[in-house]
Design an enzyme around this catalytic site. Sequence first.
Site, short mmCIF file in Angstrom:
data_model
loop_
_atom_site.label_atom_id
_atom_site.label_comp_id
_atom_site.label_asym_id
_atom_site.label_seq_id
_atom_site.Cartn_x
_atom_site.Cartn_y
_atom_site.Cartn_z
N ARG A 84 0.84 -1.22 0.00
CA ARG A 84 0.00 0.00 0.00
C ARG A 84 0.87 1.26 0.00
O ARG A 84 0.51 2.26 -0.62
CB ARG A 84 -0.96 -0.02 1.19
CG ARG A 84 -2.08 -1.05 0.98
CD ARG A 84 -3.04 -1.08 2.15
NE ARG A 84 -3.73 0.18 2.34
CZ ARG A 84 -4.38 0.52 3.45
NH1 ARG A 84 -4.42 -0.32 4.47
NH2 ARG A 84 -4.99 1.69 3.55
N GLN A 115 -10.05 10.25 7.43
CA GLN A 115 -9.90 8.85 7.85
C GLN A 115 -8.82 8.18 7.03
O GLN A 115 -8.45 7.04 7.29
CB GLN A 115 -11.22 8.10 7.63
CG GLN A 115 -12.38 8.65 8.42
CD GLN A 115 -13.71 8.11 7.90
OE1 GLN A 115 -14.13 7.01 8.25
NE2 GLN A 115 -14.37 8.88 7.06
N HIS A 143 -7.23 8.07 11.63
CA HIS A 143 -6.86 6.64 11.54
C HIS A 143 -5.36 6.45 11.34
O HIS A 143 -4.93 5.37 10.92
CB HIS A 143 -7.66 5.96 10.42
CG HIS A 143 -9.12 5.81 10.75
ND1 HIS A 143 -10.09 5.48 9.83
CD2 HIS A 143 -9.78 5.95 11.93
CE1 HIS A 143 -11.27 5.42 10.42
NE2 HIS A 143 -11.12 5.71 11.70
N ASN A 240 -20.92 12.67 -2.40
CA ASN A 240 -20.69 11.23 -2.54
C ASN A 240 -21.53 10.74 -3.73
O ASN A 240 -22.67 11.16 -3.87
CB ASN A 240 -21.14 10.50 -1.25
CG ASN A 240 -20.56 9.11 -1.12
OD1 ASN A 240 -20.67 8.30 -2.04
ND2 ASN A 240 -19.95 8.82 0.01
P1 OAD Z 1 -15.30 3.21 2.14
O1 OAD Z 1 -14.63 2.36 1.12
O2 OAD Z 1 -16.10 2.53 3.19
O3 OAD Z 1 -16.25 4.26 1.41
C1 OAD Z 1 -15.83 4.99 0.31
C2 OAD Z 1 -16.92 5.98 -0.03
O4 OAD Z 1 -16.44 6.81 -1.08
C3 OAD Z 1 -18.22 5.35 -0.53
O5 OAD Z 1 -19.32 5.94 0.14
C4 OAD Z 1 -18.24 5.69 -2.02
O6 OAD Z 1 -19.57 5.87 -2.51
C5 OAD Z 1 -17.47 6.98 -2.04
N1 OAD Z 1 -16.78 7.28 -3.31
C6 OAD Z 1 -16.26 6.43 -4.22
N2 OAD Z 1 -15.69 7.09 -5.23
C7 OAD Z 1 -15.83 8.41 -4.95
C8 OAD Z 1 -15.43 9.61 -5.60
N3 OAD Z 1 -14.76 9.60 -6.76
N4 OAD Z 1 -15.75 10.79 -5.03
C9 OAD Z 1 -16.42 10.82 -3.84
N5 OAD Z 1 -16.81 9.72 -3.19
C10 OAD Z 1 -16.52 8.53 -3.72
O7 OAD Z 1 -14.17 4.15 2.76
P2 OAD Z 1 -14.20 4.99 4.15
O8 OAD Z 1 -15.55 5.54 4.39
O9 OAD Z 1 -13.06 5.90 4.10
O10 OAD Z 1 -10.35 2.32 8.38
O11 OAD Z 1 -13.92 3.84 5.19
C11 OAD Z 1 -13.77 4.17 6.54
C12 OAD Z 1 -12.69 3.36 7.19
O12 OAD Z 1 -12.93 1.97 6.94
C13 OAD Z 1 -11.31 3.59 6.61
O13 OAD Z 1 -10.66 4.71 7.18
C14 OAD Z 1 -10.59 2.33 6.96
C15 OAD Z 1 -11.67 1.33 6.62
O14 OAD Z 1 -11.60 0.11 7.29
C16 OAD Z 1 -9.13 2.12 8.85
O15 OAD Z 1 -8.17 1.90 8.14
C17 OAD Z 1 -9.05 2.17 10.33
#
Ligand code: OAD
Length: 267
Positions: A84, A115, A143, A240
């Site tokens: 990564r 995050q 995070h 989003n």
């Molecule tokens: P997710 O993968 O859960 O969510 C990504 C979000 O980004 C989704 O709601 C998509 O719809 C949206 N998305 C995708 N492409 C996009 C774009 N081009 N523009 C805007 N939005 C877009 O990722 P996180 O919410 O960051 O934790 O996940 C939260 C945490 O879960 C992370 O920080 C990580 C993971 O386990 C740790 O590493 C502790």
Amino acid sequence: MGLAYDDLERLVGGVSDDIARARDLIENAATAVVLTGAGVSAESGVPTFRDAGGLWKQFRPEDLATPHAFARNPRLVWEWYAWRRTLVAECAPNAAHRALAEWAIRRGTVTIVTQNVDGLHTRAARDAAGSADPSPASPVEVHGSLLRDRCSACDARSEPRPVDATSIATLPRCDRCGGMLRPDVVWFGEMLDEAVLAKADAAAAGADVCLVVGTSALVHPAASLPLHTRAGGGVIVEVNPEETPLTHAAAVSIRGSAADIVPVLTG
Ligand code: OAD
């Protein structure tokens, strides 16, 4: 490249009222907090976690992102984080990171909470600041960071070392105590750093607007931060492509990509 406001209005006619409302809320906010998730880096080429093709669709978090996984198989965990690191080193901040950094530096009353562990907000802050101080745009990384090591024994943080995962003996070790180094990221089952979370909480609670970009809003406590803004009398603006659990709490929720929409909102 982000789109100009006129282009965007032409393309997405239906959401232009929402964009105008969001711009208005953002422009009139004395203080703002931004909460970003993996979606803000998607257009930089960093995979998200839960979308199709996301990391948690290909890998099991319990094998790679828990203290137990590290205790059981530190070589495998290090290999995954080293991969990564290589991946994010090959990516660059996109128009959304740049727009957020420029806005935070211009306004001085914006706190970027992320995050993400990819370092792209920090890189955008440095680029946007030039020879000036990047700190108004330096993110609160709730995070942690892929780009930092932490000793699993004494907690000392250090610059990331090259990782040789050939054997346990070649894995990186702490200079101070000889303990095994780990990436300085928060794993499932671990608490967030208290001081870092307190900073994010205070920024959220005191903000007039919380701009939420590219997070599925499923992982707490980060996902609760926008609700602290609302509880303090502020509003949530969401960007989003998909609906999330925060959508219904938002004053405006814009379906679109971060690199297209964010520059229009903050420009
Ligand atoms: P997710 O993968 O859960 O969510 C990504 C979000 O980004 C989704 O709601 C998509 O719809 C949206 N998305 C995708 N492409 C996009 C774009 N081009 N523009 C805007 N939005 C877009 O990722 P996180 O919410 O960051 O934790 O996940 C939260 C945490 O879960 C992370 O920080 C990580 C993971 O386990 C740790 O590493 C502790």
